[in-house]
Design a protein around this motif. Structure first.
Motif, PDB file in Angstrom:
ATOM      1  N   ARG A   1       2.993  24.088  30.276  1.00  0.00           N
ATOM      2  CA  ARG A   1       3.780  24.827  31.252  1.00  0.00           C
ATOM      3  C   ARG A   1       5.024  25.411  30.621  1.00  0.00           C
ATOM      4  N   LYS A   2       5.515  24.753  29.573  1.00  0.00           N
ATOM      5  CA  LYS A   2       6.753  25.193  28.946  1.00  0.00           C
ATOM      6  C   LYS A   2       6.505  26.061  27.716  1.00  0.00           C
ATOM      7  N   SER A   3       5.261  26.136  27.263  1.00  0.00           N
ATOM      8  CA  SER A   3       4.986  26.864  26.031  1.00  0.00           C
ATOM      9  C   SER A   3       5.297  28.351  26.169  1.00  0.00           C
ATOM     10  N   GLN A   4       5.315  28.868  27.388  1.00  0.00           N
ATOM     11  CA  GLN A   4       5.621  30.280  27.581  1.00  0.00           C
ATOM     12  C   GLN A   4       7.038  30.602  27.149  1.00  0.00           C
ATOM     13  N   ARG A   5       7.949  29.645  27.293  1.00  0.00           N
ATOM     14  CA  ARG A   5       9.334  29.889  26.889  1.00  0.00           C
ATOM     15  C   ARG A   5       9.436  30.138  25.392  1.00  0.00           C
ATOM     16  N   ILE A   6       8.750  29.331  24.609  1.00  0.00           N
ATOM     17  CA  ILE A   6       8.833  29.493  23.159  1.00  0.00           C
ATOM     18  C   ILE A   6       7.976  30.669  22.689  1.00  0.00           C
ATOM     19  N   GLU A   7       6.890  30.945  23.402  1.00  0.00           N
ATOM     20  CA  GLU A   7       6.036  32.076  23.045  1.00  0.00           C
ATOM     21  C   GLU A   7       6.777  33.400  23.187  1.00  0.00           C
ATOM     22  N   ALA A   8       7.779  33.445  24.046  1.00  0.00           N
ATOM     23  CA  ALA A   8       8.561  34.663  24.223  1.00  0.00           C
ATOM     24  C   ALA A   8       9.338  35.012  22.956  1.00  0.00           C
TER      25      ALA A   8
ATOM     26  N   ILE B   1      18.721  30.042  22.207  1.00  0.00           N
ATOM     27  CA  ILE B   1      17.392  29.632  22.661  1.00  0.00           C
ATOM     28  C   ILE B   1      17.244  28.136  22.424  1.00  0.00           C
ATOM     29  N   SER B   2      16.934  27.407  23.483  1.00  0.00           N
ATOM     30  CA  SER B   2      16.763  25.966  23.379  1.00  0.00           C
ATOM     31  C   SER B   2      15.295  25.652  23.106  1.00  0.00           C
ATOM     32  N   ALA B   3      15.046  24.911  22.026  1.00  0.00           N
ATOM     33  CA  ALA B   3      13.675  24.528  21.677  1.00  0.00           C
ATOM     34  C   ALA B   3      13.702  23.174  20.996  1.00  0.00           C
TER      35      ALA B   3
ATOM     36  N   LEU C   1      14.379  25.804  11.884  1.00  0.00           N
ATOM     37  CA  LEU C   1      13.901  26.739  12.901  1.00  0.00           C
ATOM     38  C   LEU C   1      14.624  26.517  14.229  1.00  0.00           C
ATOM     39  N   ARG C   2      14.800  25.250  14.560  1.00  0.00           N
ATOM     40  CA  ARG C   2      15.493  24.914  15.798  1.00  0.00           C
ATOM     41  C   ARG C   2      16.933  25.421  15.765  1.00  0.00           C
ATOM     42  N   GLU C   3      17.609  25.262  14.632  1.00  0.00           N
ATOM     43  CA  GLU C   3      18.984  25.750  14.493  1.00  0.00           C
ATOM     44  C   GLU C   3      19.046  27.272  14.591  1.00  0.00           C
ATOM     45  N   LEU C   4      18.079  27.948  13.989  1.00  0.00           N
ATOM     46  CA  LEU C   4      18.024  29.410  14.066  1.00  0.00           C
ATOM     47  C   LEU C   4      17.927  29.865  15.522  1.00  0.00           C
ATOM     48  N   LEU C   5      17.043  29.219  16.273  1.00  0.00           N
ATOM     49  CA  LEU C   5      16.889  29.561  17.687  1.00  0.00           C
ATOM     50  C   LEU C   5      18.152  29.206  18.478  1.00  0.00           C
ATOM     51  N   LYS C   6      18.763  28.079  18.144  1.00  0.00           N
ATOM     52  CA  LYS C   6      19.969  27.642  18.845  1.00  0.00           C
ATOM     53  C   LYS C   6      21.098  28.653  18.658  1.00  0.00           C
TER      54      LYS C   6
ATOM     55  N   ILE D   1      11.917  20.109  18.571  1.00  0.00           N
ATOM     56  CA  ILE D   1      11.129  20.013  17.342  1.00  0.00           C
ATOM     57  C   ILE D   1       9.640  19.961  17.676  1.00  0.00           C
ATOM     58  N   ALA D   2       9.277  19.168  18.671  1.00  0.00           N
ATOM     59  CA  ALA D   2       7.865  19.032  19.040  1.00  0.00           C
ATOM     60  C   ALA D   2       7.310  20.351  19.566  1.00  0.00           C
ATOM     61  N   SER D   3       8.108  21.101  20.303  1.00  0.00           N
ATOM     62  CA  SER D   3       7.664  22.402  20.820  1.00  0.00           C
ATOM     63  C   SER D   3       7.391  23.359  19.673  1.00  0.00           C
ATOM     64  N   LEU D   4       8.276  23.356  18.692  1.00  0.00           N
ATOM     65  CA  LEU D   4       8.083  24.219  17.529  1.00  0.00           C
ATOM     66  C   LEU D   4       6.845  23.792  16.742  1.00  0.00           C
ATOM     67  N   TRP D   5       6.652  22.486  16.606  1.00  0.00           N
ATOM     68  CA  TRP D   5       5.492  21.996  15.881  1.00  0.00           C
ATOM     69  C   TRP D   5       4.199  22.439  16.572  1.00  0.00           C
ATOM     70  N   ARG D   6       4.148  22.305  17.923  1.00  0.00           N
ATOM     71  CA  ARG D   6       2.948  22.733  18.659  1.00  0.00           C
ATOM     72  C   ARG D   6       2.742  24.241  18.565  1.00  0.00           C
TER      73      ARG D   6
END
Length: 127
Positions: free
Chosen positions: A59-66, A95-97, A86-91, A99-104
């Motif tokens: 349900r949340k993967s759409q946020r990171i897919e954007a 953009i809040s993401a 990667l998380r720091e770059l987005l931050k 580690i597990a979301s990025l891994w998936r």
């Protein structure tokens, strides 16, 4: 193990029993379904539709897919980038993401991040 949704036929019978005067718990016990699932137990007048909703999926993967292009560009520019980087770059971009979301995200694209070895192995070491 993922449970299956209760069939529409059974849902209709449960709702009919509730409308006929049984309590939600009594109807659940009678038909062998969970009495804790209010959307199933409530009558259509209160809920609207008794057809089961789709199960699973992110349900949340759409946020990171954007932000897929930004992430993929960063991985292309620096192949040994870490998930924390990667998380720091987005931050930095607001953009809040996680580690597990990025891994998936990377796993869905079959991208593996391999770390380069920081120090070369010693040539004079005895084996």
């Amino acid at each position: 193990m993922m449970t299956r949704a209760v069939s529409v036929d059974l849902r209709q019978r449960v709702v009919a029993a509730i409308d006929g005067g049984l309590s939600c718990r009594q109807a659940a016990e009678r038909f062998g379904v969970s009495g804790q699932r209010d959307p199933l137990a409530q009558s259509p007048q209160g809920v609207g539709d008794i057809v089961p909703k789709r199960q699973g999926g992110g349900r949340k993967s759409q946020r990171i897919e954007a932000h897929a292009q930004l992430i993929l560009d960063a991985v292309t520019a620096k192949p040994d980038i870490t998930l924390a980087d990667l998380r720091e770059l987005l931050k930095r971009r607001g953009i809040s993401a996680g580690i597990a979301s990025l891994w998936r995200f990377l796993q869905r694209r079959k991208i593996t991040l391999k770390k380069r070895q920081r120090t070369p192995p010693s040539k004079g070491a005895a084996i």
